[in-house]
Design an enzyme around this catalytic site. Structure first.
Site, PDB file in Angstrom:
ATOM      1  N   THR A 171       0.702  -1.216   0.080  1.00  0.00           N
ATOM      2  CA  THR A 171      -0.005   0.089   0.126  1.00  0.00           C
ATOM      3  C   THR A 171       0.920   1.078  -0.007  1.00  0.00           C
ATOM      4  O   THR A 171       2.155   1.045   0.312  1.00  0.00           O
ATOM      5  CB  THR A 171      -0.915  -0.008   1.348  1.00  0.00           C
ATOM      6  OG1 THR A 171      -1.727  -1.090   1.382  1.00  0.00           O
ATOM      7  CG2 THR A 171      -1.657   1.161   1.535  1.00  0.00           C
ATOM      8  N   GLY A 201     -10.406  -3.647   1.028  1.00  0.00           N
ATOM      9  CA  GLY A 201      -9.505  -3.577   2.196  1.00  0.00           C
ATOM     10  C   GLY A 201      -9.632  -2.521   3.352  1.00  0.00           C
ATOM     11  O   GLY A 201     -10.662  -1.769   3.331  1.00  0.00           O
ATOM     12  N   ASP A 202      -8.572  -2.342   3.965  1.00  0.00           N
ATOM     13  CA  ASP A 202      -8.696  -1.149   5.200  1.00  0.00           C
ATOM     14  C   ASP A 202      -8.388   0.247   4.518  1.00  0.00           C
ATOM     15  O   ASP A 202      -8.907   1.212   5.339  1.00  0.00           O
ATOM     16  CB  ASP A 202      -7.699  -1.368   6.152  1.00  0.00           C
ATOM     17  CG  ASP A 202      -6.252  -1.235   5.594  1.00  0.00           C
ATOM     18  OD1 ASP A 202      -6.020  -2.191   4.633  1.00  0.00           O
ATOM     19  OD2 ASP A 202      -5.367  -0.346   5.877  1.00  0.00           O
ATOM     20  N   GLY A 224      -5.333  -5.682   5.192  1.00  0.00           N
ATOM     21  CA  GLY A 224      -6.602  -5.002   5.677  1.00  0.00           C
ATOM     22  C   GLY A 224      -7.564  -5.773   6.446  1.00  0.00           C
ATOM     23  O   GLY A 224      -8.138  -4.844   7.300  1.00  0.00           O
TER      24      GLY A 224
HETATM   25  N1  GLY Z   1      -3.626  -2.725   3.297  1.00  0.00           N
HETATM   26  C1  GLY Z   1      -4.277  -2.928   2.009  1.00  0.00           C
HETATM   27  C2  GLY Z   1      -5.217  -3.981   1.589  1.00  0.00           C
HETATM   28  O1  GLY Z   1      -5.196  -4.769   2.671  1.00  0.00           O
HETATM   29  O2  GLY Z   1      -5.994  -3.771   0.836  1.00  0.00           O
END
Ligand code: GLY
Length: 304
Positions: A171, A201-202, A224
């Protein structure tokens, strides 16, 4: 009149995924270029402009997992998420599952500025962009041979591709505080390599992978699902209330994640009064920071 009381700081990360062998220098260069680009704007501009420019720079870098070169889904397609938050005004804008915009962070900033709805997904986000006159591209334009190779190699090593989430993340994100003490955060991602279609995701979930208010700006990287389950951004914020430093607060939040779900992640945090931190419990996280008299990056600890 603008009051110049705060020394501006910007921190960027280029993801907590495993850095492929031989690509350390490119990751290092990528985060340094991004932090420099953001800091150039921060000299006289806002933290919001700075974090968006830093993330745009990393989205255009084919090595990093966002924009061009995003990690691919299990169907070899691109689905990107992004979120931008202006902590001083409590405005935010984000996109989920987009594939036809070159820079999800720029579309997110426009959504923030329109200040009507906060989050747009898939075709609705594309339509919103089209109506604004933004160029829509073919998703194929974002797919690099390297991203295809990484997916193939990943899938070939797994008998059950969805079993393990760790190790295929990445990310990009940026947090900053400007001369006036305004905080902002931006995060953008192609998500987890080999993810199912439609998985979010997050990154675009406020308080999970991205957060900013009048006390801190936060951007996370990692799995995420783990970051959402622990609401890592807001958890760090809560710990900050009773912690002496940003470092202390983030370490407590990541320790909670380990205890609660045996998960790992990385994050960058800048605060108004309790310093800044870049820290990860994942094996690695590429990051860089710059302020007036200091610059640092993880892969090149002596500065550049
Ligand atoms: N942290 C990025 C995702 O899990 O989509």
């Amino acid at each position: 009149m603008m009051t110049r009381t705060q020394s501006p700081i910007i921190i960027v990360h280029g993801g907590a995924g495993k850095i492929p062998h031989g690509e350390q220098d490119q990751y290092n260069k990528g985060v340094i270029e991004a932090v420099e680009a953001g800091y150039d704007l921060l000299r006289s501009g806002s933290s919001l402009e700075a974090v968006v420019e830093a993330v745009r720079c990393m989205e255009d870098n084919p090595i990093l997992n966002a924009g061009l070169g995003s990690a691919l889904t299990i169907r070899k397609t691109v689905e990107m998420d992004a979120l931008v938050i202006d902590g001083s005004t409590n405005r935010m804008g984000g996109v989920m599952g987009v594939s036809k915009v070159r820079n999800p962070v720029l579309l997110s900033k426009i959504i923030l500025e329109k200040d009507k709805h906060l989050l747009y997904a898939t075709e609705g986000a594309h339509e919103f962009a089209r109506n604004l006159g933004m160029e829509l591209i073919s998703p194929e334009e974002l797919i690099t041979p390297r991203a295809r190779d990484l997916l193939e190699s990943y899938l070939s090593k797994l008998s059950a591709p969805s079993d393990s989430l760790a190790g295929k993340t990445g990310t990009v994100g940026a947090v900053a505080i400007d001369h006036e003490g305004n905080l902002a955060a931006a995060t953008s991602t192609g998500g987890i390599r080999g993810k199912e279609i439609g998985r979010i995701g997050d990154t675009p979930i406020p308080g999970a992978g991205t957060w900013a208010d009048d006390e801190l700006a936060f951007s996370a990287t990692g799995v995420g699902e783990w970051i959402i389950k622990t609401m890592l951004g807001l958890r760090t914020k809560m710990h900050l209330l009773i912690s002496p430093t940003a470092e202390h607060a983030l370490k407590r939040a990541l320790n909670d994640m380990r205890i609660l779900i045996n998960g790992t992640a990385g994050a960058i945090v800048v605060t108004r009064s309790k310093g800044w931190v870049a820290f990860h419990t994942t094996p690695t996280m590429a990051w860089a920071m710059k302020e007036k008299n200091m610059k640092k990056s993880f892969l090149n600890p002596s500065g550049w």
